[in-house]
Enzyme design. Structure first.
Site, PDB file in Angstrom:
ATOM      1  N   ARG A  72     -17.840   4.251  10.072  1.00 57.60           N
ATOM      2  CA  ARG A  72     -18.513   5.413   9.504  1.00 57.60           C
ATOM      3  C   ARG A  72     -19.837   4.968   8.885  1.00 57.60           C
ATOM      4  O   ARG A  72     -20.747   4.597   9.587  1.00 57.60           O
ATOM      5  CB  ARG A  72     -17.614   6.103   8.466  1.00 57.60           C
ATOM      6  CG  ARG A  72     -16.522   6.931   9.081  1.00 57.60           C
ATOM      7  CD  ARG A  72     -15.401   7.204   8.144  1.00 57.60           C
ATOM      8  NE  ARG A  72     -14.714   5.972   7.787  1.00 57.60           N
ATOM      9  CZ  ARG A  72     -13.598   5.887   7.101  1.00 57.60           C
ATOM     10  NH1 ARG A  72     -13.037   6.988   6.640  1.00 57.60           N
ATOM     11  NH2 ARG A  72     -13.032   4.731   6.847  1.00 57.60           N
TER      12      ARG A  72
ATOM     13  N   SER B 208      -9.023   9.869   5.311  1.00 59.12           N
ATOM     14  CA  SER B 208      -7.707  10.366   4.902  1.00 59.12           C
ATOM     15  C   SER B 208      -7.669  10.554   3.393  1.00 59.12           C
ATOM     16  O   SER B 208      -7.067  11.505   2.889  1.00 59.12           O
ATOM     17  CB  SER B 208      -6.611   9.381   5.314  1.00 59.12           C
ATOM     18  OG  SER B 208      -6.592   9.206   6.695  1.00 59.12           O
TER      19      SER B 208
ATOM     20  N   LYS C 289       0.853  -1.188   0.000  1.00 60.84           N
ATOM     21  CA  LYS C 289       0.000   0.000   0.000  1.00 60.84           C
ATOM     22  C   LYS C 289       0.886   1.235   0.000  1.00 60.84           C
ATOM     23  O   LYS C 289       1.627   1.470   0.956  1.00 60.84           O
ATOM     24  CB  LYS C 289      -0.893  -0.032   1.254  1.00 60.84           C
ATOM     25  CG  LYS C 289      -2.121   0.827   1.146  1.00 60.84           C
ATOM     26  CD  LYS C 289      -3.086   0.527   2.300  1.00 60.84           C
ATOM     27  CE  LYS C 289      -4.172   1.583   2.381  1.00 60.84           C
ATOM     28  NZ  LYS C 289      -5.097   1.354   3.486  1.00 60.84           N
TER      29      LYS C 289
HETATM   30  P1  ADP Z   1      -7.116   1.559   7.199  1.00 60.44           P
HETATM   31  O1  ADP Z   1      -6.270   1.631   5.952  1.00 60.44           O
HETATM   32  O2  ADP Z   1      -6.740   0.454   8.140  1.00 60.44           O
HETATM   33  O3  ADP Z   1      -8.607   1.652   6.980  1.00 60.44           O
HETATM   34  P2  ADP Z   1      -7.315   4.275   8.171  1.00 60.44           P
HETATM   35  O4  ADP Z   1      -6.226   5.123   8.715  1.00 60.44           O
HETATM   36  O5  ADP Z   1      -8.008   4.755   6.954  1.00 60.44           O
HETATM   37  O6  ADP Z   1      -6.658   2.856   7.987  1.00 60.44           O
HETATM   38  O7  ADP Z   1      -8.419   4.031   9.292  1.00 60.44           O
HETATM   39  C1  ADP Z   1      -8.101   3.452  10.532  1.00 60.44           C
HETATM   40  C2  ADP Z   1      -9.378   3.274  11.339  1.00 60.44           C
HETATM   41  O8  ADP Z   1      -9.968   4.550  11.606  1.00 60.44           O
HETATM   42  C3  ADP Z   1     -10.473   2.461  10.653  1.00 60.44           C
HETATM   43  O9  ADP Z   1     -11.173   1.710  11.627  1.00 60.44           O
HETATM   44  C4  ADP Z   1     -11.374   3.518  10.073  1.00 60.44           C
HETATM   45  O10 ADP Z   1     -12.702   3.042   9.913  1.00 60.44           O
HETATM   46  C5  ADP Z   1     -11.317   4.559  11.173  1.00 60.44           C
HETATM   47  N1  ADP Z   1     -11.644   5.895  10.684  1.00 60.44           N
HETATM   48  C6  ADP Z   1     -11.069   6.592   9.690  1.00 60.44           C
HETATM   49  N2  ADP Z   1     -11.683   7.785   9.508  1.00 60.44           N
HETATM   50  C7  ADP Z   1     -12.699   7.824  10.424  1.00 60.44           C
HETATM   51  C8  ADP Z   1     -13.747   8.761  10.740  1.00 60.44           C
HETATM   52  N3  ADP Z   1     -13.878   9.881  10.049  1.00 60.44           N
HETATM   53  N4  ADP Z   1     -14.604   8.451  11.740  1.00 60.44           N
HETATM   54  C9  ADP Z   1     -14.472   7.289  12.406  1.00 60.44           C
HETATM   55  N5  ADP Z   1     -13.546   6.345  12.150  1.00 60.44           N
HETATM   56  C10 ADP Z   1     -12.666   6.610  11.180  1.00 60.44           C
END
Ligand code: ADP
Length: 164
Positions: A90, A128, A41
């Site tokens: 979410r 993100s 990734k």
């Molecule tokens: P991954 O690649 O493991 O999904 P992320 O950094 O995108 O990594 O997300 C890590 C965790 O944070 C996941 O459980 C994701 O659902 C949660 N997460 C990301 N953005 C939000 C948000 N806006 N509200 C709640 N949870 C979030």
């Protein structure tokens, strides 16, 4: 000591993550935030940059620890004595993936369970990847990330301060 493990890419950390972390930190004696190092990734921010931004952002929350992880999440939890993986939910779109991961992890070991915190409504459309997309178009990311992260994004994407 009850230890939770919150894994993710955090590329970069947003207010959505911060909300899950500050609420999650109240559920455990210690919450380990594991920044994933996944060779398959590609990330915009390097592992070191992602760790630095997460550490800076959470400097005032005392029971969190920030580490990087290039291991299988469940194995890393067992190694560190964490009993629960913490994840944020979410929209329904997260559910499918999380359901699959939770059951897959359970097959590997039932010593580690997964708990979910539902996002606050105002962060339910925040990810993100949408922050990175906004930055690609030189948009203002300040509603979605704290000041230190905004500065790092502006630098990385060559976004000039608004002089209007
Ligand atoms: P991954 O690649 O493991 O999904 P992320 O950094 O995108 O990594 O997300 C890590 C965790 O944070 C996941 O459980 C994701 O659902 C949660 N997460 C990301 N953005 C939000 C948000 N806006 N509200 C709640 N949870 C979030």
């Amino acid at each position: 000591m009850k230890i939770g493990f919150y894994p993710g890419s955090f590329d970069p950390i947003t207010y959505g993550h911060i909300d899950i972390i500050t609420r999650g930190a109240k559920l455990f004696d210690k919450l380990i935030i594991a920044i994933s190092v996944n060779p398959n990734k590609e990330t915009v921010f390097s592992t070191e940059e992602r760790i630095k931004l997460v550490k800076e952002t959470l400097k005032d929350v005392d029971n969190v620890e920030v580490i990087y992880s290039d291991k299988l999440t469940v194995n890393h939890c067992i190694e560190l004595g964490a009993t629960h993986i913490l994840r944020g939910l979410r929209a329904v779109t997260d559910y499918d993936y999380e359901f699959q991961m939770t059951n897959f992890n359970r097959q590997i070991s039932d010593k580690v369970d997964t708990v979910f915190l539902m996002t606050r409504g105002k962060y339910s459309f925040l990810s993100s990847s949408s922050v990175r997309e906004l930055a690609d178009f030189k948009g203002d990311v300040s509603p979605f990330v704290p000041e230190n992260v905004k500065k790092a994004i502006d630098k990385k994407y060559g976004i000039k301060p608004n002089t209007k």
